[in-house]
Structures are given as C-alpha cells and as structure tokens.
Design a protein around this motif. Sequence first.
Motif, short mmCIF file in Angstrom:
data_model
loop_
_atom_site.label_atom_id
_atom_site.label_comp_id
_atom_site.label_asym_id
_atom_site.label_seq_id
_atom_site.Cartn_x
_atom_site.Cartn_y
_atom_site.Cartn_z
N UNK A 201 53.79 22.60 -27.22
CA UNK A 201 52.58 21.84 -26.84
C UNK A 201 52.83 20.35 -26.97
N UNK A 202 53.45 19.95 -28.06
CA UNK A 202 53.75 18.53 -28.26
C UNK A 202 54.84 18.06 -27.30
N UNK A 203 55.84 18.89 -27.06
CA UNK A 203 56.92 18.52 -26.14
C UNK A 203 56.36 18.24 -24.75
N UNK A 204 55.37 19.05 -24.33
CA UNK A 204 54.83 18.93 -22.98
C UNK A 204 53.78 17.83 -22.85
N UNK A 205 53.46 17.17 -23.95
CA UNK A 205 52.40 16.17 -23.91
C UNK A 205 52.78 14.96 -23.06
N UNK A 206 54.06 14.64 -23.00
CA UNK A 206 54.52 13.50 -22.20
C UNK A 206 55.62 13.98 -21.25
N UNK A 207 55.23 14.66 -20.17
CA UNK A 207 56.23 15.22 -19.25
C UNK A 207 57.12 14.17 -18.60
N UNK A 208 56.60 12.92 -18.50
CA UNK A 208 57.43 11.86 -17.90
C UNK A 208 58.63 11.53 -18.79
N UNK A 209 58.64 12.02 -20.03
CA UNK A 209 59.75 11.78 -20.95
C UNK A 209 60.70 12.97 -21.00
N UNK A 210 60.59 13.89 -20.03
CA UNK A 210 61.42 15.09 -20.00
C UNK A 210 62.36 15.06 -18.80
N UNK A 211 63.58 15.52 -19.01
CA UNK A 211 64.54 15.71 -17.92
C UNK A 211 65.02 17.16 -17.96
N UNK A 212 64.83 17.86 -16.85
CA UNK A 212 65.34 19.22 -16.70
C UNK A 212 66.56 19.19 -15.79
N UNK A 213 67.66 19.74 -16.27
CA UNK A 213 68.86 19.88 -15.45
C UNK A 213 68.97 21.34 -15.04
N UNK A 214 68.70 21.61 -13.76
CA UNK A 214 68.73 22.98 -13.23
C UNK A 214 70.09 23.19 -12.57
N UNK A 215 70.95 23.91 -13.25
CA UNK A 215 72.34 24.04 -12.82
C UNK A 215 72.56 25.30 -12.01
N UNK A 216 72.99 25.13 -10.75
CA UNK A 216 73.35 26.27 -9.92
C UNK A 216 72.20 26.85 -9.13
N UNK A 217 71.48 26.02 -8.37
CA UNK A 217 70.39 26.53 -7.54
C UNK A 217 70.89 27.61 -6.59
N UNK A 218 72.12 27.47 -6.10
CA UNK A 218 72.66 28.47 -5.17
C UNK A 218 72.87 29.82 -5.86
N UNK A 219 72.98 29.83 -7.19
CA UNK A 219 73.12 31.09 -7.92
C UNK A 219 71.77 31.67 -8.31
N UNK A 220 70.73 30.87 -8.18
CA UNK A 220 69.37 31.39 -8.39
C UNK A 220 68.99 32.29 -7.23
N UNK A 221 69.39 31.90 -6.03
CA UNK A 221 69.10 32.70 -4.84
C UNK A 221 70.25 32.56 -3.86
N UNK A 222 70.62 33.67 -3.27
CA UNK A 222 71.72 33.64 -2.31
C UNK A 222 71.31 32.90 -1.05
N UNK A 223 72.14 31.95 -0.57
CA UNK A 223 71.75 31.14 0.58
C UNK A 223 71.64 31.91 1.88
N UNK A 224 72.29 33.09 2.01
CA UNK A 224 72.22 33.78 3.30
C UNK A 224 71.11 34.81 3.36
#
Length: 615
Positions: A201-224
């Motif tokens: 709850x406290x972590x999400x209080x200032x979302x502008x101070x958060x960086x999410x690194x989402x590694x491997x979008x192509x492995x989340x879903x197959x491109x074809x």
Amino acid sequence: MALPEGQPHLARGELEGLSRVDLASKLILTYGAREAVRVVLKALKVMNLLELVDQLSLICLNDYRETYREHVRSLEERREGEVGSSYIQLLLVAKPSSGSPESSACLVPEQEVDSVVVEALFGFGEKPHPAPSSVVLQGSAGTGKTTLAKKMVLDWATGTLYPGWFDYVFYVSCKEVVLLPKGKIEQLLFWCCGDSQAPVTEILRQPERLLFILDGFDELQRPFEEQLKKVSSNPKEDVLHRLIRRRILPTCSLLITTRPQALQNLEPLLNGACHVRILGFSEEERRSYFSSYFKDEEQARKAFEVVEGNAILYQACQVPGICWVVCSWLKRQMERGQAISETPRNSTDIFMAYVSTFLPSDDKEGRSEPSRHRVLRSLCSLAAEGIQHQRFLFGEAELRKHNLDGPSLAAFLSSNDYQEGLDIKKFYSFRHISFQEFFHAMSYLVTQDQSRLGEASRREMKRLLQVQDPEGNKEMTLSVQFLLDMSRKESSSNLELKFRLKIPPCIMQDLKHIKEQMESLKLNRTWDLELSLRESKIKNLVNSIQMSDVSFKVEHSHERKSHSSKSFSVKTSLNNGQKEEPKCPLLGAQKEASHGKAEEQRNQMRKLGAEKWGQ
C-alpha cells in the motif's frame, strides 16, 4: 492478540511498567526489527488507531526501501555464483517507434544513428522526466537484453543508477509471471520483493517513483499467434497488459524488452514510447570476452585464433549469446583433446556443433545413461510442446513426461527454485529462447511428420502476411530460420553425420517449397542487423564515444568475493559527430554526468559477469 504460529507470545507482566524505549527494545529483541514493526502495526489496527498505523507505515516504508535494495543485491550475488565472467560492452542506439513517420525501414550500416546512455533513458539532466515514460529495448535473441535489464536493477540497488529518481525498481520476467498466485498488482509486488509482507500500500502511494522492467515481452506471448491482438485472457499476464496500457499505475515508468517480431503486438498497447535497439558486442570486445571466458590464457589464445580464422564465427560472435555458444563449444572440444576442424557456415551450424558436442554419448556396455537420439527426441518434443502452448517454464513432472533428467542436461536446461505457498518448486527452462527455437525446428525432422511441417508453414505464412509494416521490415521466426538452414545440402549432411538424421525426400521437398515462399517475401533473418554493423562502421562508432558510467559486478562460479574486478559498460553509437533534431526524448539526450562522478563509480565496481546465457 493472536500471533502467527511459531511467534513467541509476550505475557502482560513482561510489558507492564516498561518505558517506550524499553518496550520497543523488548519487541525488537523478541521478534526482530522488521517483524516487531508488523506486530505493532497489527496491534494498532486492532485498537483502531489508524492514524498511528499510517505514521508508522511511512517510517516502515522508508526502512523498507533499503530492505528491498538489500534483497536485490543479495539475490544478484547468489545468481553471480552460477556464471562466468567476461568483459562485455554493448552498443545501444535510439530509433523511432515503428509506427512513427520518422521511422526508417530498419537500422542499416550506412544509416546515421543517435547515441543512447542508460542514465538518460527516463529523463534529462539530474531530474526525472515529468511525464509518464515508456522505453522499449528491442534486440534479436542473445544480444544482451536480459543481462542489461538485470544490470540496471542491480546498479539502482547499489545507488549508482538513477539516484533519487525511483523509490523502487522492479524486475519482472515475463515468462515467469505465470507463476504468480493471483493476477493482481499487489501479488506482483509481493513476488518482486520476495516478501509476502511487503508494505505494498505504501509502495503504491507514489507510482511516479516506480520503475517496472518487463523483460521478454515476446516470451509473454508468442508473436505468431492470432490471440496476441487481444488482451490476454490469463489474469496473471493481464496485470502486465494493464501496466503497459496504463490502466493501472498510469504515472509509473516502464522499460520493456522484446525481440523485434513482437513489436507489432506491443505497439498497440503503448501510448507512445521511445525505442532503443541493442546491437550486442563491439568488434573490439570479442577478444576481451574470450580472455575472460577462458581462465587458461593458452586456451583463450587458441580459441580466439580458431574464431579469427573463420569469418562466419568471428562475425557471429558479435552477438553475445552466440559468442557464449561458440566459447562453450570450443572449450569442451579442447577439454576432450579434439581438434577443431569444423567450419560453420551460419548460426544454425554453430548451434548444431554445440548440441552435438553436449548431447550424452550413446549407451555402451549396458550403461544406464540415455542415448543421444533418445535425449534429442525428448528435448525436441519438450521444445515443440512449449512453443505450441506458448510456454517457457517446465515443472519436474513435465520433464519426466518427456523422459528428461534436468540436472544431467545443464548444457541445454537451466533451473530455478520458486516459492509456491510454503513449498519450494523447481522449474526448468531452456538455457535461452534460441535453444528452444532450435530444438523446435529439429522436432520436425526428428518426427518426420509432413502434416506438422505443413501446418507450421501455413501458420508462419499467415503471421507474415498479417504483419502490417509499410517499410517492409519483416523477420521470419528463429525456428523457421533454423529449419531452412538445416535443409541446405551441407547442413543436411551435417545432420546425418552428427545426429544420424536423414531428411526424407518428401520432407526435403516441403522445405524447398517453404524456402521459396520465404524468399518471395524478402524477409530479414534474425541477427541480420547486428551482423551487418561490423568492421570499420562499428569501430568508428565505438571510438567516437566515452565509456558509460554504469557498471556492475559479477563473481565467477568457482571464486569467492574478490577485490580484483573488470568493467561492464554500455557503449553507444554516434552519428559521426553530426546532430539531428530529436525525434523522442532519447534522441536528444546526451550524457552529462561529471567526469569525477564517473571515475568514482568506475573505481567502485569494475567487474562484469557475462551471465550464463539464458539468464
């Protein structure tokens, strides 16, 4: 007040008459500092003193930032024990998004490109960019996207990257998100923190101070797969889609890594983003990589002589992942005392040489070890099943189903332990997505099933025809590229020699037809861009730029902590001194870090590990 099982209870008599400081000391002595805060928070909530809960939570949050940084540092230290070390310098260039009017068909050797430094990805000067920021880091398989992403998290945790910009930097492996217990942002944060009691709850209080690194979008879903055009029906993956679409935490910053094939599916989810292309090693760094990979200087010299004497090998080693494959293959051959007589003609031959070298020997004299062909068939069936169902993590039961013993196949499979409730479960993945694609391609030849091959061909053609790219920047999947290379006369002879696989005429005819279809579309091959930017062009780019300030440290698997170190830096390419109008914030961002600060950071941490490929 009821406490969780296993926690000691304090009797009223132990607490009566204590001063505030003595009471706090007693709680810390009994429960530990972090747990004492949670016990007090729970008591305050029971007493309905919610204002005090907020005040103490804020204090706890400030402490938790350092707790999380320590978690990241310790996590990376444990991983560092599994990898070999090498110098590595990566080329990064900025490019407009594929849908923008400034976008060129693709980066080519003659094209002028703008430099990118990691420090400037999310802002200018010393302050973060005020607007919500999304950056897409794209690159072919094995060019170092995951290593760079993990490096950024570790540099943030050590205070050398984005100091004062972000309260938290979270690394999310897209292929692992299926292991989340629930598809909620709170569960994602618990998972990233490795702590089910993290103050989300406290972590999400200032979302502008958060960086999410989402590694491997192509492995989340197959491109074809056609379903990629829709929002995922999997709630665990959907939380990432909502992050990317800015449906939740709209003011947080995002860094998304992906292979180029998935860009068409990623672009519609983004509301504007800066794109960065990672090109792998500079030419001058290949020798350094070999020197660091091979601890024996004589081995390093001989291995590099082999690579220098083969133009295909030397060029392919610009891609860090392929360089790792080449080094591993050469080292095993040397350890066996075997002469290096092979002359790979393309990246597929390199993978064939590696797989042939590390497959177990055939059964002899009643030994229980599996035969080469049985293991090969099993690896192929596992890879094909994973690709078909868009899966990249496999449980121990799935390996047993395919008659595979994970620990004995470390050359092809890596493992990680994951917390699931109170249990620890082991999951396996291929050392890198390229290996899964390679075994997927070989599965068509092992089974010799024309119907499967025809279905795969139709699916690939459908995918390519659906790619809306006015610049013609289409790229075949790596599996298809491997498959077509195997159908060449020299490679098919290699298959028969190494794996006792003979491609039947009917399959060969189908492959010839697929090849004609692909050639008619004038497609790019994986690594075309990376391997085209070579020799004098890369030298000019590299010599035109100073070293980046960002560095991080990884230990050898057989070493303890050492004071000696080697540097990891991100090198960037320049446009030969000519300036252009910036097309997105990155294109105009130049490095402004002071020389003093840069030197201090370089002296602090000089050692990079070339993470075992696939991490």
